[in-house]
Structure formats: structure tokens, C-alpha cells
Scaffold this active site. Structure first.
Site, PDB file in Angstrom:
ATOM      1  NE  ARG A 173      19.304  -0.735 -72.927  1.00 16.56           N
ATOM      2  CZ  ARG A 173      18.690   0.444 -73.155  1.00 16.56           C
ATOM      3  NH1 ARG A 173      18.429   1.270 -72.171  1.00 16.56           N
ATOM      4  NH2 ARG A 173      18.341   0.763 -74.385  1.00 16.56           N
ATOM      5  CG  ASP A 212      23.444 -12.812 -78.238  1.00 15.90           C
ATOM      6  OD1 ASP A 212      22.449 -13.445 -78.635  1.00 15.90           O
ATOM      7  OD2 ASP A 212      23.831 -12.823 -77.048  1.00 15.90           O
ATOM      8  CD  GLU A 248      18.423 -11.383 -79.442  1.00 14.11           C
ATOM      9  OE1 GLU A 248      17.580 -12.237 -79.136  1.00 14.11           O
ATOM     10  OE2 GLU A 248      19.362 -11.064 -78.683  1.00 14.11           O
ATOM     11  CG  ASN A 313      15.071 -16.291 -83.204  1.00 15.63           C
ATOM     12  OD1 ASN A 313      14.341 -17.015 -82.540  1.00 15.63           O
ATOM     13  ND2 ASN A 313      15.704 -15.271 -82.682  1.00 15.63           N
TER      14      ASN A 313
HETATM   15  C1  QV4 Z   1      19.657 -20.074 -65.174  1.00 12.48           C
HETATM   16  C2  QV4 Z   1      18.566 -19.128 -64.662  1.00 12.48           C
HETATM   17  C3  QV4 Z   1      19.149 -17.940 -63.998  1.00 12.48           C
HETATM   18  C4  QV4 Z   1      20.015 -18.466 -62.872  1.00 12.48           C
HETATM   19  C5  QV4 Z   1      21.075 -19.411 -63.432  1.00 12.48           C
HETATM   20  C6  QV4 Z   1      21.887 -20.022 -62.299  1.00 12.48           C
HETATM   21  O1  QV4 Z   1      17.744 -18.699 -65.762  1.00 12.48           O
HETATM   22  O2  QV4 Z   1      18.151 -17.067 -63.523  1.00 12.48           O
HETATM   23  O3  QV4 Z   1      20.620 -17.372 -62.230  1.00 12.48           O
HETATM   24  O4  QV4 Z   1      20.500 -20.468 -64.163  1.00 12.48           O
HETATM   25  O5  QV4 Z   1      23.045 -20.584 -62.808  1.00 12.48           O
HETATM   26  C7  QV4 Z   1      21.318 -20.691 -70.114  1.00 12.48           C
HETATM   27  C8  QV4 Z   1      20.197 -21.437 -69.425  1.00 12.48           C
HETATM   28  C9  QV4 Z   1      19.667 -20.617 -68.253  1.00 12.48           C
HETATM   29  C10 QV4 Z   1      20.820 -20.300 -67.296  1.00 12.48           C
HETATM   30  C11 QV4 Z   1      21.892 -19.561 -68.089  1.00 12.48           C
HETATM   31  C12 QV4 Z   1      23.109 -19.252 -67.268  1.00 12.48           C
HETATM   32  O6  QV4 Z   1      19.152 -21.722 -70.340  1.00 12.48           O
HETATM   33  O7  QV4 Z   1      18.665 -21.360 -67.591  1.00 12.48           O
HETATM   34  O8  QV4 Z   1      20.354 -19.437 -66.268  1.00 12.48           O
HETATM   35  O9  QV4 Z   1      22.311 -20.359 -69.224  1.00 12.48           O
HETATM   36  O10 QV4 Z   1      23.766 -20.397 -66.850  1.00 12.48           O
HETATM   37  C13 QV4 Z   1      20.670 -18.556 -74.905  1.00 12.48           C
HETATM   38  C14 QV4 Z   1      19.499 -19.325 -74.277  1.00 12.48           C
HETATM   39  C15 QV4 Z   1      19.499 -19.180 -72.778  1.00 12.48           C
HETATM   40  C16 QV4 Z   1      20.853 -19.580 -72.208  1.00 12.48           C
HETATM   41  C17 QV4 Z   1      21.874 -18.619 -72.815  1.00 12.48           C
HETATM   42  C18 QV4 Z   1      23.280 -18.852 -72.315  1.00 12.48           C
HETATM   43  O11 QV4 Z   1      18.289 -18.849 -74.823  1.00 12.48           O
HETATM   44  O12 QV4 Z   1      18.494 -20.041 -72.238  1.00 12.48           O
HETATM   45  O13 QV4 Z   1      20.844 -19.506 -70.799  1.00 12.48           O
HETATM   46  O14 QV4 Z   1      21.885 -18.837 -74.244  1.00 12.48           O
HETATM   47  O15 QV4 Z   1      23.678 -20.145 -72.489  1.00 12.48           O
HETATM   48  C19 QV4 Z   1      15.769 -12.316 -73.978  1.00 12.48           C
HETATM   49  C20 QV4 Z   1      16.918 -11.442 -74.443  1.00 12.48           C
HETATM   50  C21 QV4 Z   1      17.504 -11.895 -75.769  1.00 12.48           C
HETATM   51  C22 QV4 Z   1      17.805 -13.409 -75.762  1.00 12.48           C
HETATM   52  C23 QV4 Z   1      16.526 -14.138 -75.371  1.00 12.48           C
HETATM   53  C24 QV4 Z   1      16.731 -15.624 -75.298  1.00 12.48           C
HETATM   54  O16 QV4 Z   1      16.504 -10.096 -74.547  1.00 12.48           O
HETATM   55  O17 QV4 Z   1      18.680 -11.173 -76.008  1.00 12.48           O
HETATM   56  O18 QV4 Z   1      16.078 -13.700 -74.102  1.00 12.48           O
HETATM   57  N1  QV4 Z   1      18.353 -13.854 -77.027  1.00 12.48           N
HETATM   58  C25 QV4 Z   1      19.819 -13.987 -77.264  1.00 12.48           C
HETATM   59  C26 QV4 Z   1      20.172 -15.253 -78.018  1.00 12.48           C
HETATM   60  C27 QV4 Z   1      19.946 -16.447 -77.120  1.00 12.48           C
HETATM   61  C28 QV4 Z   1      20.917 -16.396 -75.965  1.00 12.48           C
HETATM   62  C29 QV4 Z   1      21.186 -15.051 -75.484  1.00 12.48           C
HETATM   63  C30 QV4 Z   1      20.627 -13.925 -76.050  1.00 12.48           C
HETATM   64  C31 QV4 Z   1      22.223 -14.890 -74.471  1.00 12.48           C
HETATM   65  O19 QV4 Z   1      19.440 -15.319 -79.204  1.00 12.48           O
HETATM   66  O20 QV4 Z   1      20.090 -17.657 -77.836  1.00 12.48           O
HETATM   67  O21 QV4 Z   1      20.397 -17.178 -74.867  1.00 12.48           O
HETATM   68  O22 QV4 Z   1      23.447 -14.809 -75.187  1.00 12.48           O
HETATM   69  O23 QV4 Z   1      14.606 -12.040 -74.722  1.00 12.48           O
HETATM   70 CA    CA Z   2      24.518  -5.589 -70.345  1.00 10.68          CA
END
Ligand code: QV4
Ligand code: CA
Length: 512
Positions: A173, A212, A248, A313
Site C-alpha cells: 500500500r 486501478d 482491481e 483483461n
Molecule cells: C520499471 C521497473 C521498476 C523500475 C522502473 C525504473 O519495473 O522496478 O523501478 O522501471 O524506471 C511500466 C513498465 C515498467 C516500469 C514502469 C515505471 O512496464 O517496467 O517500471 O512503467 O516506469 C501498467 C503495466 C506496467 C506499467 C504501468 C505504468 O502493466 O507494466 O509499468 O502500466 O505504465 C500488479 C498490480 C495491479 C496491476 C498489475 C499489472 O497489483 O494493480 O500488476 N494492474 C493495474 C493495471 C495495469 C497498470 C497498473 C495497474 C499500474 O491494470 O495495466 O500497469 O497503473 O498485479
Molecule cells: Ca499506494
């Protein structure tokens, strides 16, 4: 007097579980990455006439423009401000979409990204969809405005500042999800900004929200925010209607956070549903369709009136999020149609249909390295229009699963069968199963490797019915197979295991 107050409170507290769909409609469709103009058209020309209840839209608020890789779909999950200004369209186009969809009884559900802003490492600039400035290093988003003290910088106890261990609820969280700057949702100023944003959308006319990353927010913070949301716009909704909220939360078991913590706030996405049904339809790990007899709570899912269910999804269709390799998608079309058909026929949960864009999957060591590819777009980054082909399918790279005859007809089946209990379950102990919905509809599956030839009690009135999977009823004619139900309610079903779609569905509105 106190009793009245209690009842009133109870009433107020339970409404956010009601999807608010118009009477007789039972499903929504996620039009992932669609432009607002295209959604407005789709509501009028297709979703309204075919009984869809609503559309889950991609996040409408301004986001970071990501250029490396080039314009991935996930840039929309990196908010920069709450201005309605994205590749899907501007505020005027958004308002037009909401009005036109609402006017044909198809409501809009907004994907609300309120747990975080953009990634910590994206630097500063104004490379955002509306040109609003940001400075991720200083945690500054002047267009909201948010600044350093609005983020969970001190609260997070991990070395990296990111979530490192999903077994630790505090981290999940208070720390950053994949480095996304985590908002301090207990701050009154943060709450006020989010509430203003959501209330602006409600006043425009939206019917509810997908929250989200709800798992990454404290239930108490979510509760505090949604309790201060306006009632829905009375131009379209009855006085006092609360926004529908579905959160979600991915809970496949074995983590520090349980889906149960969120059930009193609103509905929750039941991720076990698609993961398990994928295994059953694929016949992995010894699963078979006969085991679906007690599908739903019997499979330790959350209560049906709290669940939003789906086969795939936008995350897990490409290996993000949860569910793994068992998730069925449009790429496994034959099995996918069966899974979606089963979901729409079965009474459990509130159903969401996925509608995707295609991309070239490219697996390297089991991971799709093209999982980032964004929606069909032109060189300048603008999203391509959804074109409609002669045969009603979509062009320009849009898959439009919701327009596949089998899926569209099962959305209608669910509307017709609404409120009817599951009846007349039958199975062969393997992968041939059938069930009815009261005396309104009946569906039969053959997922075995041999032909099915059985006579079953359908519960339907005698007559000739049009199978809505192989075809449909058009001007009193059937374009597909016909099924004859005799006066005792029985009908013979012969389904080849090599049929294009090895299932049959009939209902009283498809009676000839
Ligand atoms: C990366 C590394 C980090 C690092 C960073 C350095 O992972 O560890 O510190 O670079 O800059 C994107 C990239 C990801 C990047 C991040 C930040 O893919 O590699 O970090 O940006 O720059 C979507 C995508 C993610 C994306 C994110 C934001 O899936 O890959 O991250 O959008 O652009 C968990 C959660 C759940 C989530 C699920 C995917 O519990 O809540 O993972 N699902 C929701 C959405 C999803 C979205 C998010 C949450 C975030 O459905 O689409 O993530 O809003 O299970
Ligand atoms: Ca939070």
C-alpha cells in the site's frame, strides 16, 4: 426514526455494488484504447442495438508520453494531471461520447488511476498528452497540483522505495508499484483533488469506475474517497443513484492482502475466474468441464453479488498482471469463444467482455517481448479509427471480440436469461456439459475429443429454436443450426468435436 435512518444508511451503503446498467442489460465491454469518437459511434450503431450495458474506457486523464519504447499502451497508467486529454480524445469529445452513449442506454465506466502518478525515474519536462509540466525528481505535478508531501516517500520502508514483497501488506500500500510515484491518499489535499476529478466525470454523466491498483490503496482511503462522490447525473439516472465502483484487486491466494478487505466498499475483480476457467477449457492439470457443476462460490470465489468477472483483461492477455499462461485470449479463438460463452451463460458475477487490438506476439523464453505494443496508430502517434468491414467485423488492427457473432449473441442470451437460476445441469463426467437458465435458455458444450450425441432435458417450451452460436435468427429465419424441443422439454444435441464451435445455445427469443 433510528430504524429509518439505519435503513437509509444501509440503502446508501449498498448501491455502489449495483452496476447501474439499464434495465434488461447485463454486461459491459472494455473498449481498450479506443478513441472517444469511435466509442460514441459504437454505442449508437452496435452496443445499444445489441443489448450491451456499458463500456469500460481507458483512462481519460492526461498521461506521460513514453517514447522508449514508442507509445506503449501502458503509458496511460502514468498520470500527469486530471485534465481529460489523451490519445483517445479531449474533453469535448469525451462529453460527446458520454452523452451519445447514455442516450442509447449504454453507460460509461471510467478506468480511474488514483493510486499513483508517473514513474519515479522519468525526469522532468512537458512530454505529456496535454503538455502539462511534471518533475518526477521533485515529485511535482503543478497541473493537479501535487508536490513532495503528497507522496508516500517517508511511509515506505523498503530500500528501493518500490514494492519488494507482496507478502507485506504495508509495502503493497505504501511503496511504489513498479516505481510509480505513490500518492498519500490519507492527505486531505490529495483526497480533494481525486474527488474533484471523479466528481467532474460523474457530473458529465459516467456511471461508475474501475479503480486501478486498488490493492495498492488502503481500504479506508478508498472508502473515504467514494463516500464523498456525487450521485449520478439525473439527466440519465434516477435521483440518488450512487456511482458503481469495482476495484482491481488481484487475489489468487497466498499474498499479504485478501480480496475480502475490499468487499464492503464495492465490487471486486475476481481474477480466479479467468485463470481457473482457462485451465478447465484447456484441460490442464486434470481439469474437466464436468467439474464446473459448482462453478462460482463453490470454487471459493467471492460472493456473486460482489464479483466482476472476465476471461481475460488488458494485462493478462499479454502476460502482465495475474493468471499466467492459462489465460485464454482472442489468439486461442476456438477455446476463447467457449470460455466467453460459458461465462455469459452462467449466472455467477457481473460480466465484462474484452475487446482488444492485435499485436504480433513474439515469445522469447516464454515471455512476449512485444507485450508493450500500443494501439494501432499513425506515425505521429494518433490512434487509428476503428473501421467496420462489410461482414461487421473491425479493421485497422482492432480485434473487436465483442462483435464476434458467438460472443455478441451470448451477451443477448445473458440479457434474456437475466434473473433465472441455473437449472438442468448435465455432464458426462468429462468435458461434455449442459445447463439451462430457468425455462428461458439452454447451452451445451462438447470439449471432449469425440462426438457428442445426447438427448437432454432443456426445460424450454416445445418448438424449433435457432442455435445462436452457429448462426442467429434473422427475419424469422435461422442462419445456423436448428434445435427441436419436444413437448416434454427434451431435445437431441449432436455436436462434433471438430465443429468450428463445439457448442450450441438456444433461448426463447431465438424460437422460430
Ligand atoms: C520499471 C521497473 C521498476 C523500475 C522502473 C525504473 O519495473 O522496478 O523501478 O522501471 O524506471 C511500466 C513498465 C515498467 C516500469 C514502469 C515505471 O512496464 O517496467 O517500471 O512503467 O516506469 C501498467 C503495466 C506496467 C506499467 C504501468 C505504468 O502493466 O507494466 O509499468 O502500466 O505504465 C500488479 C498490480 C495491479 C496491476 C498489475 C499489472 O497489483 O494493480 O500488476 N494492474 C493495474 C493495471 C495495469 C497498470 C497498473 C495497474 C499500474 O491494470 O495495466 O500497469 O497503473 O498485479
Ligand atoms: Ca499506494
Amino acid at each position: 426514526m433510528t430504524l429509518l435512518l439505519l435503513l437509509l444508511l444501509l440503502g446508501i451503503c449498498t448501491c455502489q455494488f449495483n452496476p447501474n446498467v439499464a434495465c434488461g442489460r447485463t454486461s459491459i465491454v472494455h473498449l481498450f484504447e479506443w478513441r472517444w469518437d469511435d466509442i460514441a459511434e459504437e454505442c449508437e450503431r452496435y452496443l445499444g442495438p445489441n443489448g450491451f450495458g456499458g463500456v469500460q474506457i481507458s483512462p481519460p486523464n492526461e498521461n506521460l508520453i513514453v517514447t522508449n519504447p514508442s507509445r506503449p499502451w501502458w503509458e496511460r497508467y502514468q498520470p500527469i494531471s486530471y485534465k481529460i486529454c489523451t490519445r483517445s480524445g479531449d474533453e469535448e469529445q469525451f462529453r460527446d461520447m458520454v452523452t451519445r452513449c447514455n442516450n442509447v442506454g449504454v453507460y460509461i465506466y471510467v478506468d480511474a488511476v488514483i493510486n499513483h502518478m508517473c514513474g519515479a525515474g522519468v525526469g522532468k519536462g512537458n512530454s505529456s498528452t496535454c503538455g502539462s509540466p511534471y518533475n518526477a525528481d521533485e515529485r511535482s505535478f503543478p497541473s493537479v497540483p501535487y508536490s513532495l508531501h503528497d507522496f508516500n516517500e517517508k511511509k515506505c520502508k523498503t530500500g528501493s522505495g518500490n514494492i519488494e514483497n507482496y507478502g507485506d501488506a504495508d509495502q503493497v500500500r505504501d511503496c511504489r508499484l513498479v516505481s510509480l510515484l505513490d500518492l498519500a491518499l490519507e492527505n486531505e489535499s490529495v483526497r480533494a483533488s481525486i474527488i474533484d476529478y471523479l466528481n467532474m466525470l460523474i457530473d458529465i454523466g459516467v456511471a461508475g469506475f474501475r479503480l486501478d491498483a486498488a490493492k495498492h490503496m488502503w481500504p479506508g482511503d478508498i472508502q473515504a474517497i467514494i463516500s464523498r462522490l456525487n450521485n449520478l447525473n439525473t439527466q440519465w439516472f434516477p435521483n440518488g443513484t450512487r456511482p458503481f465502483v469495482f476495484q482491481e484487486v488481484i487475489d489468487l491466494g497466498g499474498e499479504g492482502i485478501s480480496v475480502k478487505e475490499y468487499l464492503s466498499i464495492g465490487r471486486v475483480t475476481e481474477f480466479k475466474y479467468g485463470a481457473k476457467l482457462g485451465k478447465v477449457i484447456r484441460k490442464w492439470e486434470g481439469e474437466k468441464m464436468a467439474y464446473l457443476k459448482n462453478w462460482g462460490e463453490g470454487w471459493s470465489f467471492i460472493p456473486t453479488d460482489r464479483a466482476v468477472v472476465f476471461i481475460d483483461n488488458h494485462d493478462n492477455q499479454r502476460g502482465h498482471g495475474a493468471g499466467g499462461a492459462s489465460i485464454l485470449t482472442f489468439s486461442d479463438a476456438r477455446l476463447y469463444k467457449m470460455a466467453v460463452g460459458f461465462m455469459l451463460a452462467h449466472p455467477y458475477g457481473f460480466t465484462r467482455v474484452m475487446s482488444s487490438f492485435s499485436w504480433p506476439r513474439n515469445y522469447v523464453n516464454g515471455k512476449d517481448i512485444n507485450d508493450w505494443i500500443g494501439p494501432p496508430s499513425y506515425n505521429n502517434g494518433s490512434i487509428k479509427i476503428v473501421t467496420i468491414n462489410e461482414d461487421t467485423t473491425c479493421g485497422n488492427g482492432w480485434v473487436c471480440e465483442h462483435r464476434w457473432r458467438q460472443i455478441k449473441n451470448m451477451v443477448i442470451f445473458r440479457n434474456v436469461a437475466n434473473g433465472q437460476a441455473l437449472t438442468n445441469w448435465w455432464d458426462n463426467g468429462e468435458n461434455q456439459v449442459a445447463f439451462g437458465r430457468g425455462n428461458i435458455g439452454f447451452i451445451v458444450f462438447n470439449n471432449d475429443n469425440w462426438t457428442m450425441d445426447v438427448t437432454l432435458n432443456t426445460g424450454l417450451p416445445a418448438g424449433t429454436y435457432c442455435d445462436v452460436i452457429s448462426g442467429e435468427k434473422k427475419d424469422a429465419q435461422c442462419t445456423g443450426r436448428q434445435i427441436t424441443v419436444s413437448s416434454n422439454g427434451k431435445a437431441n444435441f449432436k455436436i462434433s468435436n471438430s465443429a468450428e464451435d463445439p457448442f450450441v445455445a438456444i433461448h426463447i427469443n431465438a424460437k422460430l
